[in-house]
Design a protein around this motif. Structure first.
Motif, short mmCIF file in Angstrom:
data_model
loop_
_atom_site.label_atom_id
_atom_site.label_comp_id
_atom_site.label_asym_id
_atom_site.label_seq_id
_atom_site.Cartn_x
_atom_site.Cartn_y
_atom_site.Cartn_z
N GLN A 114 0.84 -1.20 0.00
CA GLN A 114 0.00 0.00 0.00
C GLN A 114 0.87 1.25 0.00
N ASN A 127 -6.24 3.81 -6.42
CA ASN A 127 -4.86 3.79 -6.89
C ASN A 127 -4.68 4.41 -8.27
N LYS A 186 2.41 -3.23 3.97
CA LYS A 186 1.45 -2.51 4.81
C LYS A 186 1.81 -2.58 6.29
N PRO A 207 -5.00 -1.23 -0.52
CA PRO A 207 -3.90 -2.16 -0.79
C PRO A 207 -3.98 -2.68 -2.23
#
Length: 254
Positions: A114, A127, A186, A207
């Protein structure tokens, strides 16, 4: 700058004849020592963290003593194959390329990748929006990792990818403004965001798709792999794993 492919070629070139380490009373476990909270050095120079505690718990089940041997990340697979240590427990992602050089145990935790960036930076909610917002800017990641490879393969045409020898150095450059964002594991980022240096930063977007499985590496065809798998099952079944997990995270990473 070394890529994951050249990293693995170097590992393959140093493959040694496998001898079983399990006959010994002491096993050496290879760890980077620069990746908190999974592995890092405390004020006294001792290597501590989730990886270390899991490794020690596995050795206890196998009734052997463990010693920590540190290695720079770029050379950690070649060091394993050169018999500098007996197994490698350093938050390493299981990939098909790495499996050409070493064997992996069953995963001992799962991870996600992430982005993190300053809280004041509006990068959007997904994203794709992040990619557009960071077009032409610099994103950091650790060298020879899934994060670095993903950035180069997927966003290399839109952003400048800056790779680091350790995650700690990547965080330092983010905090000082030398990169605009980072892509990393992460759970390691989660730990840094709680620190004084990370308090003005946050996760951005969601993520990345895909489940990153983290395994323990041994030399090819080493029977130690199955001994470690058996010990891993035992520490999960008897609650040892959960006790270590809960010391570092308020959620399960298994």
């Amino acid at each position: 700058m070394q890529t994951l492919k050249t990293f693995l070629l170097a590992a393959a070139a140093t493959l040694a004849v496998v001898t079983s380490a399990f006959a010994a009373d002491t096993l050496k476990m290879g760890i980077e020592g620069a990746y908190p909270p999974f592995n890092n050095k405390d004020a006294s120079g001792q290597v501590v963290g989730f990886d270390v505690e899991i490794g020690n718990a596995l050795c206890a089940k196998m009734k052997v003593t463990c010693e920590v041997v540190t290695s720079d990340w770029d050379g950690i697979i070649p060091a394993l194959n050169a018999q500098k240590f007996d197994f490698l427990i350093s938050s390493m992602s299981i990939t098909e390329e790495r499996k050409q050089a070493v064997d992996f145990t069953n995963p001992y935790y799962s991870n996600k990748l992430q982005f993190i960036a300053p809280k004041a930076t509006n990068l959007g909610a997904d994203n794709e929006s992040i990619k557009q917002a960071l077009n032409g800017k610099t994103i950091g990641a650790q060298r020879a990792t899934l994060s670095g490879t993903w950035l180069e393969d997927n966003w290399g045409d839109a952003v400048t990818v800056k790779l680091y020898d350790s995650q700690e150095n990547a965080f330092l450059d983010l905090a000082s403004g030398r990169v605009d964002a980072l892509l990393g594991d992460k759970y390691a980022s989660y730990e840094w965001l709680k620190s004084k240096e990370g308090q003005n930063f946050e996760f951005k977007g969601e993520p990345l798709p895909g489940d990153d499985k983290i395994g323990i590496a041994v030399r090819k065809d080493d029977p130690l792999r199955e001994k470690l798998n058996e010990a891993l099952k035992e520490i999960i079944a008897d609650g040892t794993y959960k006790k270590i997990n809960d010391k570092y995270f308020p959620f399960s990473i298994l």
